[in-house]
Design an enzyme around this catalytic site. Structure first.
Site, PDB file in Angstrom:
ATOM      1  N   GLU A   1      13.149  -9.383   1.053  1.00 19.23           N
ATOM      2  CA  GLU A   1      12.348  -8.384   1.427  1.00 19.23           C
ATOM      3  C   GLU A   1      13.076  -7.042   1.126  1.00 19.23           C
ATOM      4  OE1 GLU A   1      11.740  -8.593   5.749  1.00 19.23           O
ATOM      5  OE2 GLU A   1      10.687  -6.671   5.947  1.00 19.23           O
TER       6      GLU A   1
ATOM      7  N   ARG B   1      13.841   4.578  12.014  1.00 19.55           N
ATOM      8  CA  ARG B   1      12.429   5.425  12.057  1.00 19.55           C
ATOM      9  C   ARG B   1      12.027   4.866  13.207  1.00 19.55           C
ATOM     10  NH1 ARG B   1       9.888   4.623   6.266  1.00 19.55           N
ATOM     11  NH2 ARG B   1       8.569   6.394   7.472  1.00 19.55           N
TER      12      ARG B   1
ATOM     13  N   PRO C   1       0.860  -1.186  -0.065  1.00 20.08           N
ATOM     14  CA  PRO C   1       0.009  -0.095   0.093  1.00 20.08           C
ATOM     15  C   PRO C   1       0.705   1.314   0.179  1.00 20.08           C
ATOM     16  CG  PRO C   1      -0.050  -1.251   2.103  1.00 20.08           C
ATOM     17  CD  PRO C   1       0.550  -2.182   1.169  1.00 20.08           C
ATOM     18  N   ASN C   2       0.210   2.040  -0.632  1.00 22.81           N
ATOM     19  CA  ASN C   2       0.731   3.472  -0.850  1.00 22.81           C
ATOM     20  C   ASN C   2       2.198   3.923  -1.769  1.00 22.81           C
ATOM     21  OD1 ASN C   2      -1.317   5.008   0.896  1.00 22.81           O
ATOM     22  ND2 ASN C   2      -0.131   3.722   2.597  1.00 22.81           N
TER      23      ASN C   2
ATOM     24  N   TYR D   1      11.045   9.061   0.972  1.00 21.03           N
ATOM     25  CA  TYR D   1      11.125   8.054  -0.041  1.00 21.03           C
ATOM     26  C   TYR D   1      11.783   8.468  -1.189  1.00 21.03           C
ATOM     27  CZ  TYR D   1       8.199   5.682   3.177  1.00 21.03           C
ATOM     28  OH  TYR D   1       7.747   5.159   4.230  1.00 21.03           O
TER      29      TYR D   1
ATOM     30  N   ARG E   1       4.770  11.105  -2.480  1.00 14.21           N
ATOM     31  CA  ARG E   1       4.796  10.787  -1.039  1.00 14.21           C
ATOM     32  C   ARG E   1       5.778  10.921  -0.365  1.00 14.21           C
ATOM     33  NH1 ARG E   1       4.798   4.394   1.283  1.00 14.21           N
ATOM     34  NH2 ARG E   1       4.434   5.125   3.054  1.00 14.21           N
TER      35      ARG E   1
ATOM     36  N   SER F   1      13.263   2.959   2.668  1.00  9.35           N
ATOM     37  CA  SER F   1      13.971   3.573   3.694  1.00  9.35           C
ATOM     38  C   SER F   1      14.376   2.725   4.591  1.00  9.35           C
ATOM     39  CB  SER F   1      12.845   4.487   4.590  1.00  9.35           C
ATOM     40  OG  SER F   1      11.878   3.598   5.051  1.00  9.35           O
TER      41      SER F   1
ATOM     42  N   ALA G   1       3.625  -0.781   4.682  1.00  8.59           N
ATOM     43  CA  ALA G   1       2.719  -0.774   5.991  1.00  8.59           C
ATOM     44  C   ALA G   1       2.595  -2.229   6.414  1.00  8.59           C
ATOM     45  CB  ALA G   1       1.542   0.142   6.061  1.00  8.59           C
TER      46      ALA G   1
ATOM     47  N   ASN H   1       8.171  -5.584  -1.103  1.00  5.33           N
ATOM     48  CA  ASN H   1       8.219  -4.308  -0.279  1.00  5.33           C
ATOM     49  C   ASN H   1       6.594  -4.444  -0.061  1.00  5.33           C
ATOM     50  OD1 ASN H   1       8.165  -1.876   1.035  1.00  5.33           O
ATOM     51  ND2 ASN H   1       9.150  -0.732  -0.621  1.00  5.33           N
TER      52      ASN H   1
ATOM     53  N   ASP I   1       2.358 -15.719   6.062  1.00  5.30           N
ATOM     54  CA  ASP I   1       1.641 -17.137   5.838  1.00  5.30           C
ATOM     55  C   ASP I   1       1.943 -17.478   4.398  1.00  5.30           C
ATOM     56  OD1 ASP I   1       1.466 -17.773   8.653  1.00  5.30           O
ATOM     57  OD2 ASP I   1      -0.771 -17.486   8.641  1.00  5.30           O
TER      58      ASP I   1
ATOM     59  N   HIS J   1       4.523  -4.677   8.847  1.00  2.83           N
ATOM     60  CA  HIS J   1       4.855  -4.494  10.336  1.00  2.83           C
ATOM     61  C   HIS J   1       3.144  -5.016  10.944  1.00  2.83           C
ATOM     62  CE1 HIS J   1       7.693  -2.043   9.117  1.00  2.83           C
ATOM     63  NE2 HIS J   1       6.853  -0.924   8.667  1.00  2.83           N
TER      64      HIS J   1
ATOM     65  N   HIS K   1      12.840  -2.555   1.689  1.00  4.58           N
ATOM     66  CA  HIS K   1      12.376  -1.311   2.037  1.00  4.58           C
ATOM     67  C   HIS K   1      13.436  -0.209   1.409  1.00  4.58           C
ATOM     68  CE1 HIS K   1       9.474  -3.442   4.777  1.00  4.58           C
ATOM     69  NE2 HIS K   1      10.701  -4.143   4.945  1.00  4.58           N
TER      70      HIS K   1
END
Ligand code: DQA
Length: 146
Positions: A99, A108, A11-12, A24, A19, A103, A78, A75, A88, A81, A101
């Site tokens: 994985e 953070r 998302p986002n 970012y 953004r 940032s 949100a 990625n 799963d 977390h 990210h």
């Protein structure tokens, strides 16, 4: 046969470029997709690149990777977390997972230090911006060649 990599964005991330550019940067998701496509070509890989703001869509796409892709770059944004469902699904397909990210999540807020995705990941790259996706493709290539 050409190996295929699924690149999943949560998302986002469709808002990249607009953004929080101080966190970012100015690179858009479409820029990242183009960089991944051309690097994958150099590595002799093909890619499927997707983004969704919906957890269930992300779960469905990961489930569909079984028998179709050789590895996954994710990625989860949100959902990293919060999402036991994504963890799963990644475990269920049993493919190598990197994985990513943009940032450095460890520099953070505390809630970003916990990742459900990491429980299913072979490796994690964070804090290197869009370059992280390129390094993830390199990492998967090495894993495929092992
Ligand atoms: C992110 C980090 C997450 O904590 C955040 O929710 C995102 C993007 C990153 O790429 O740095 O949306 O995954």
């Amino acid at each position: 046969m050409t190996k295929s990599v699924l690149i999943v964005n949560g998302p986002n991330l469709n808002m990249l470029g607009k953004r929080e550019p101080e966190i970012y940067g100015h690179t858009t998701l479409s820029d990242i997709e183009q960089k991944c496509s051309s690097h994958a070509k150099e590595l002799g890989l093909s890619i499927e690149f997707m983004q969704s703001n919906h957890e269930g869509d992300l779960v469905n796409t990961i489930q569909d990777a079984h028998g179709k892709h050789a590895g996954i770059i994710i990625n989860a944004a949100a959902y990293t977390h919060t999402s036991v469902a994504l963890m799963d699904a990644l475990k269920a397909v049993g493919l190598p997972v990197i994985e990513v990210h943009l940032s450095n999540v460890f520099a953070r807020e505390d809630f970003r230090h916990k990742s459900y995705i990491s429980f299913a990941a072979t490796g994690v790259i964070c804090g290197l911006g869009a370059k992280g996706y390129i390094l993830a493709l390199d990492a998967l290539t090495e894993i495929f060649d092992q």
